[in-house]
Each structure stands twice: as structure tokens, then as C-alpha cells.
Design an enzyme around this catalytic site. Sequence first.
Site, PDB file in Angstrom:
ATOM      1  N   ASP A  36     -21.168   2.566  32.500  1.00 21.63           N
ATOM      2  CA  ASP A  36     -20.538   3.964  31.787  1.00 21.63           C
ATOM      3  C   ASP A  36     -19.057   3.053  31.231  1.00 21.63           C
ATOM      4  OD1 ASP A  36     -22.424   5.481  33.000  1.00 21.63           O
ATOM      5  OD2 ASP A  36     -21.097   6.093  34.670  1.00 21.63           O
ATOM      6  N   ARG A  78     -25.342   4.422  24.803  1.00 17.99           N
ATOM      7  CA  ARG A  78     -25.315   5.856  24.810  1.00 17.99           C
ATOM      8  C   ARG A  78     -23.879   6.272  24.415  1.00 17.99           C
ATOM      9  NH1 ARG A  78     -23.634   6.988  30.775  1.00 17.99           N
ATOM     10  NH2 ARG A  78     -25.850   6.632  31.475  1.00 17.99           N
TER      11      ARG A  78
HETATM   12  P1  FDA Z   1     -18.743  19.963  24.912  1.00 18.99           P
HETATM   13  O1  FDA Z   1     -17.983  19.612  26.059  1.00 18.99           O
HETATM   14  O2  FDA Z   1     -18.446  20.219  23.587  1.00 18.99           O
HETATM   15  O3  FDA Z   1     -19.843  21.014  25.415  1.00 18.99           O
HETATM   16  C1  FDA Z   1     -20.806  21.461  24.743  1.00 18.99           C
HETATM   17  C2  FDA Z   1     -21.316  22.576  25.645  1.00 18.99           C
HETATM   18  O4  FDA Z   1     -22.026  22.302  26.463  1.00 18.99           O
HETATM   19  C3  FDA Z   1     -20.369  23.545  26.327  1.00 18.99           C
HETATM   20  O5  FDA Z   1     -20.085  24.780  25.264  1.00 18.99           O
HETATM   21  C4  FDA Z   1     -21.375  24.343  27.268  1.00 18.99           C
HETATM   22  O6  FDA Z   1     -21.982  25.208  26.906  1.00 18.99           O
HETATM   23  C5  FDA Z   1     -21.900  23.087  27.934  1.00 18.99           C
HETATM   24  N1  FDA Z   1     -21.399  22.231  28.997  1.00 18.99           N
HETATM   25  C6  FDA Z   1     -20.546  21.125  28.596  1.00 18.99           C
HETATM   26  N2  FDA Z   1     -20.058  20.430  29.846  1.00 18.99           N
HETATM   27  C7  FDA Z   1     -20.447  21.531  30.603  1.00 18.99           C
HETATM   28  C8  FDA Z   1     -20.216  21.475  32.282  1.00 18.99           C
HETATM   29  N3  FDA Z   1     -19.708  20.588  32.877  1.00 18.99           N
HETATM   30  N4  FDA Z   1     -20.757  22.620  32.816  1.00 18.99           N
HETATM   31  C9  FDA Z   1     -21.606  23.274  32.242  1.00 18.99           C
HETATM   32  N5  FDA Z   1     -22.007  23.324  30.989  1.00 18.99           N
HETATM   33  C10 FDA Z   1     -21.442  22.524  30.180  1.00 18.99           C
HETATM   34  N6  FDA Z   1     -18.137  10.429  29.588  1.00 18.99           N
HETATM   35  C11 FDA Z   1     -17.491   9.342  29.655  1.00 18.99           C
HETATM   36  O7  FDA Z   1     -16.039   9.326  29.313  1.00 18.99           O
HETATM   37  N7  FDA Z   1     -17.752   8.261  30.016  1.00 18.99           N
HETATM   38  C12 FDA Z   1     -19.344   7.950  30.312  1.00 18.99           C
HETATM   39  O8  FDA Z   1     -19.811   6.961  30.513  1.00 18.99           O
HETATM   40  C13 FDA Z   1     -19.973   9.283  30.261  1.00 18.99           C
HETATM   41  N8  FDA Z   1     -21.224   9.280  30.686  1.00 18.99           N
HETATM   42  C14 FDA Z   1     -22.184  10.441  30.482  1.00 18.99           C
HETATM   43  C15 FDA Z   1     -23.421  10.421  30.698  1.00 18.99           C
HETATM   44  C16 FDA Z   1     -24.203  11.688  30.220  1.00 18.99           C
HETATM   45  C17 FDA Z   1     -25.615  11.450  30.498  1.00 18.99           C
HETATM   46  C18 FDA Z   1     -23.387  12.748  29.881  1.00 18.99           C
HETATM   47  C19 FDA Z   1     -24.233  13.958  29.351  1.00 18.99           C
HETATM   48  C20 FDA Z   1     -22.116  12.775  29.724  1.00 18.99           C
HETATM   49  C21 FDA Z   1     -21.189  11.683  30.013  1.00 18.99           C
HETATM   50  N9  FDA Z   1     -19.894  11.613  29.845  1.00 18.99           N
HETATM   51  C22 FDA Z   1     -19.401  10.350  29.852  1.00 18.99           C
HETATM   52  C23 FDA Z   1     -19.172  12.635  29.862  1.00 18.99           C
HETATM   53  C24 FDA Z   1     -19.135  13.261  28.268  1.00 18.99           C
HETATM   54  O9  FDA Z   1     -17.853  12.534  27.845  1.00 18.99           O
HETATM   55  C25 FDA Z   1     -18.439  14.743  28.221  1.00 18.99           C
HETATM   56  O10 FDA Z   1     -17.354  14.857  28.723  1.00 18.99           O
HETATM   57  C26 FDA Z   1     -19.446  15.772  28.790  1.00 18.99           C
HETATM   58  O11 FDA Z   1     -20.562  15.395  28.594  1.00 18.99           O
HETATM   59  C27 FDA Z   1     -19.090  17.143  28.181  1.00 18.99           C
HETATM   60  O12 FDA Z   1     -19.279  17.093  27.121  1.00 18.99           O
HETATM   61  P2  FDA Z   1     -20.424  17.672  25.833  1.00 18.99           P
HETATM   62  O13 FDA Z   1     -21.020  16.355  24.832  1.00 18.99           O
HETATM   63  O14 FDA Z   1     -21.430  18.224  26.767  1.00 18.99           O
HETATM   64  O15 FDA Z   1     -19.780  18.717  24.936  1.00 18.99           O
END
Ligand code: FDA
Length: 306
Positions: A131, A183
Site C-alpha cells: 500500500d 493499483r
Molecule cells: P471518491 O472519494 O471520489 O468517491 C467516489 C464515490 O464512491 C463517492 O461519491 C461515494 O459514492 C463512494 N465512496 C467513496 N468512499 C466511500 C466510503 N468510504 N463509504 C461509502 N462510499 C464511498 N489510499 C491510499 O492512499 N493508499 C492505498 O494504498 C490505498 N489502497 C486502497 C485500496 C483499495 C482497494 C481502495 C478501493 C482504495 C484504497 N485507497 C488507498 C483509498 C483511496 O485512496 C481513496 O481514499 C478511496 O478509495 C476513496 O476514493 P474513491 O476512489 O472511491 O473516490
Amino acid sequence: MSFSRKVVLTIAGNPLVTKFVSKYGLKLGASRFVAGETLDEAVDIVKKLNEEGLVVTLDLLGESVTTEEEARQATDAIIEIFDAIAKNGVNSNVSVKLTQLGLDISYDFCLENMRRIAAKAKEKGNFVRIDMEDSPRVQQTIDLFKTLVQEYGKEHVGLVIQSYLYRSESDVKELGEMGVNLRIVKGAYKEPKDVAFPDKKDVDENYLKLVAMHLKNGCYTAIATHDENIINWTKRFVKENNIPDDLYEFQMLYGVRNGLQRQLVAEGYKVRVYTPFGKDWYPYFTRRIAERPANALFVLKSFFKD
Ligand code: FDA
């Protein structure tokens, strides 16, 4: 970073809040995002997810370890996860954080721990992904990763890149030349404006750019997001560019957008669920609340239901 996200991360850092939530949190609703405190509980959840067609990456919660003893214990516990995956015949790989393995103590010490983990992943024909944590640790994380790829092979070790960092475009270019498995995420830490795009629009745009670059380089790419615009864009992109199905997967967090996870599986896409477990779930849990303060309401509701 949005104002609400900053507020949640600041409140979460308050010692009284930390103490209260750490004591009552799993009951309070953190179990929506955390697959239990023990490996056995987590393996049961992996089995259920696998039955639904989802594959998994298991993450033993823990970060910012300050003693060698704790880092060694975490290393041993992560090695055990690979044994449990093999023994139970479940479809899962493993994700780790370098600060849990002693990065803040010493780079070389952390590398030794990671070597043990990567060797185990290789022995079991499995895969470990590192990560990405906050920006001061990015360079060391990339350096350590490159060493491991050379020693254990890109089939067994992968990395995460965050689209909110200005530097990520050149990192993806360089890592693409090594053909490694990445990733791509948006990024979850509080970062200053001089290292990370402050506007979501730019973070999202950069995300698409990084995914396109890595896929066009013919490298395995995990599209880790819950953002439907990005997911839909990826579906179109892979089709238009004849990207083979075995070159990418979607990834989402355990407990987030469960319906969308299953819908993608039904459409025939590979979806991996990042499934954290363990006793040290508090920092992970607060980042999930910070991303979507509405989740705090869910947590409060579960408290009053009890
Ligand atoms: P965004 O935050 O724009 O959200 C898009 C939509 O997704 C929202 O409108 C909502 O509908 C939904 N959503 C997002 N988060 C939600 C929540 N917590 N609860 C409910 N709905 C939610 N970060 C990092 O810095 N280092 C890492 O190694 C990782 N590893 C990692 C693995 C995996 C498999 C995922 C999915 C994420 C990570 N992350 C991470 C976290 C990533 O950086 C980010 O903070 C989250 O994925 C939220 O961003 P989204 O891409 O989902 O988009």
C-alpha cells in the site's frame, strides 16, 4: 482535500475520541468496514466473498509501528496469512503497509521484513501488494518495492500509486518500463498543496491518465475506486483499446458500494475486495469516515439500534 474531510481527520486525532471509538467502535459499526479482529474471522469472510464471485486482498491492520518487536510480530502475522489462504484454499492475496513493518525505524530493517513476506508469497505462488502511505514515505516505498521486484519477480510483488500526487505521472512512467503490477488509487492522506492536487477534478483527471498510461504500456492495472464515472470510463477504455481481460481488475473496499461490487461481477468483470482485519482498525476506520462523513451517521444508527 475537502473541508469536511479535514474536520473528520482532525476530530479523529483527538485523544478522547480515539479512546472512546477504539473501545466501542467495532460494536459501533466499524465491523461494516473491518472483517473482524482475528485471522479466522477474516478467512470466513473471504470464503463468503469468494462464494459471491469476488476475489480478495487481505490486510492485517496496523501502521506507524515504533518498535522492532512490533514490526517483527506484524511480519510473522502476515506470513501466517499466506499459510491460512493456502490451507483454506481461498482466493486472496495480501496487502501490507511498510510503516507496520518498521519503515520509520529503519529502511534496511523494513526491507528484511518485506523480504521474508515476499519470499513467502513466492513460495505459495501468491502475491503481496505494498500500500502507499503519506507523501514523506513515497520515495522509500518505491525504492524498496523496486528491490523486491528484482529479487522476487513482478508476479509476486505489486505497488500502489496515488493520483493526487503530482509526482505519480513520472512514477507510473518509470514503473511502466519495469512492467510491474500497479493499483491506482486517488489517495487517502492529508497532503499539502505543494505535493498533491488540491482539487478533486484534477485528482480524477490524473487518475484516468495514470490508468490509461499503465494499461497502454501492457502492464497489469488494478483500478481501485468506488467512483462510477471512473469505472464506466475504464469499461469503455478497455473495450476501445482491446485491453485483454487478464490485464486489469477493479478493486473496492470491504463494506463500500457492495451493490456495485456484485453488479460488476455479474457483468463478468474481475473484482477484488480489500478486506482489512485485526485489532488496530482505528486509523483505517477514520479514513473511511473522512471520505464520506455520511458513514458516521450509519455508525451512529448502529449504536442506537443495540
Ligand atoms: P471518491 O472519494 O471520489 O468517491 C467516489 C464515490 O464512491 C463517492 O461519491 C461515494 O459514492 C463512494 N465512496 C467513496 N468512499 C466511500 C466510503 N468510504 N463509504 C461509502 N462510499 C464511498 N489510499 C491510499 O492512499 N493508499 C492505498 O494504498 C490505498 N489502497 C486502497 C485500496 C483499495 C482497494 C481502495 C478501493 C482504495 C484504497 N485507497 C488507498 C483509498 C483511496 O485512496 C481513496 O481514499 C478511496 O478509495 C476513496 O476514493 P474513491 O476512489 O472511491 O473516490
